[in-house]
Write a protein that holds these residues in place. Structure first.
Motif, mmCIF file in Angstrom:
data_model
loop_
_atom_site.group_PDB
_atom_site.id
_atom_site.type_symbol
_atom_site.label_atom_id
_atom_site.label_comp_id
_atom_site.label_asym_id
_atom_site.label_seq_id
_atom_site.Cartn_x
_atom_site.Cartn_y
_atom_site.Cartn_z
ATOM 1 N N GLU A 90 33.718 62.652 47.970
ATOM 2 C CA GLU A 90 35.069 62.404 47.466
ATOM 3 C C GLU A 90 36.157 62.950 48.379
ATOM 4 N N THR B 260 38.855 58.638 50.802
ATOM 5 C CA THR B 260 38.798 57.371 50.083
ATOM 6 C C THR B 260 39.196 56.273 51.048
ATOM 7 N N LYS C 173 46.455 51.027 42.227
ATOM 8 C CA LYS C 173 46.066 52.400 41.948
ATOM 9 C C LYS C 173 44.655 52.605 42.479
ATOM 10 N N VAL D 87 41.720 56.073 43.474
ATOM 11 C CA VAL D 87 41.400 57.458 43.108
ATOM 12 C C VAL D 87 41.050 58.215 44.380
ATOM 13 N N ARG E 207 40.080 62.277 45.268
ATOM 14 C CA ARG E 207 39.795 63.622 44.758
ATOM 15 C C ARG E 207 40.105 63.726 43.268
ATOM 16 N N LYS E 208 39.674 62.728 42.536
ATOM 17 C CA LYS E 208 39.810 62.650 41.078
ATOM 18 C C LYS E 208 41.256 62.599 40.606
ATOM 19 N N GLN E 209 42.169 62.192 41.490
ATOM 20 C CA GLN E 209 43.568 62.020 41.115
ATOM 21 C C GLN E 209 44.009 60.611 41.517
ATOM 22 N N PRO E 210 44.977 60.043 40.779
ATOM 23 C CA PRO E 210 45.425 58.696 41.132
ATOM 24 C C PRO E 210 46.251 58.680 42.414
ATOM 25 N N VAL F 151 51.070 61.057 35.041
ATOM 26 C CA VAL F 151 50.917 59.904 35.914
ATOM 27 C C VAL F 151 52.096 58.964 35.677
#
Length: 176
Positions: free
Chosen positions: A44, A47, A61, A63, A65-68, A120
């Motif tokens: 991760e 991306t 949109k 992802v 690092r687990k964020q949008p 968000v």
């Protein structure tokens, strides 16, 4: 025993020190290697995104690092509107050129996390509210961002964050 030669006691000290050193290495290697990031975390860390399907005026949109992450293909009108703003009047002064890559000023990549309290923002999806300045709108506390994702109104202290990214081809970017 000879005065200049190796005595039995010297040999035992050298052997004990070597054994202790070898034992320390065998103990330290697992300790140090367990502190390395796991394979799922390394996977991760970046991306890769194909942006060829993003039409001008459209955003997607993703992802990271687990964020949008929001990736927007700005229209010439959106770029003109962003460049027309007096940077001196902004809370967090940045030009559109400072927020994009040279030669790709129409592609804006930002983290999709409001800098006020981490909500968000809306504006990346089809039909979502884009706020008063045509960029993004955070519904939690009313922050409005312009087409360059710069804070223009509301409690957010800074612009939406631009992550490290690079173009690996004309249609592919790697974030992270």
């Amino acid at each position: 025993m000879a005065e200049g030669g190796v005595r039995r006691r010297d040999f035992i000290e050298i052997a004990a020190t070597a054994a202790a050193g070898t034992g320390a290495i065998f103990v330290l290697i697992p300790l140090v290697s367990q502190m390395a990031p796991s394979k799922d975390v390394l996977a991760e860390s970046t991306t890769e995104l194909d942006i060829s399907a993003i039409e001008p005026g459209q955003a997607v949109k993703a992802v990271f690092r687990k964020q949008p992450v929001f990736v927007r293909n700005l229209t010439p009108e959106e770029m003109t509107a962003a460049e027309a703003v007096d940077v001196g009047d902004l809370r967090d002064p940045q030009t559109l050129a400072e927020r994009t890559k040279p030669g790709k000023e129409n592609i804006l990549v930002t983290m999709g996390v409001c800098t006020h309290l981490g909500c968000v923002p809306l504006g990346a999806g089809e039909g979502e509210v884009k706020g008063e300045f045509g960029g993004y709108f955070c519904p939690c506390h009313g922050s409005h961002y312009d087409t360059a994702a710069r804070i223009r109104k509301g409690p957010a202290p800074t612009n939406l964050v631009v992550p490290d990214y690079e173009f690996t081809s004309d249609t592919t970017i790697v974030i992270g």
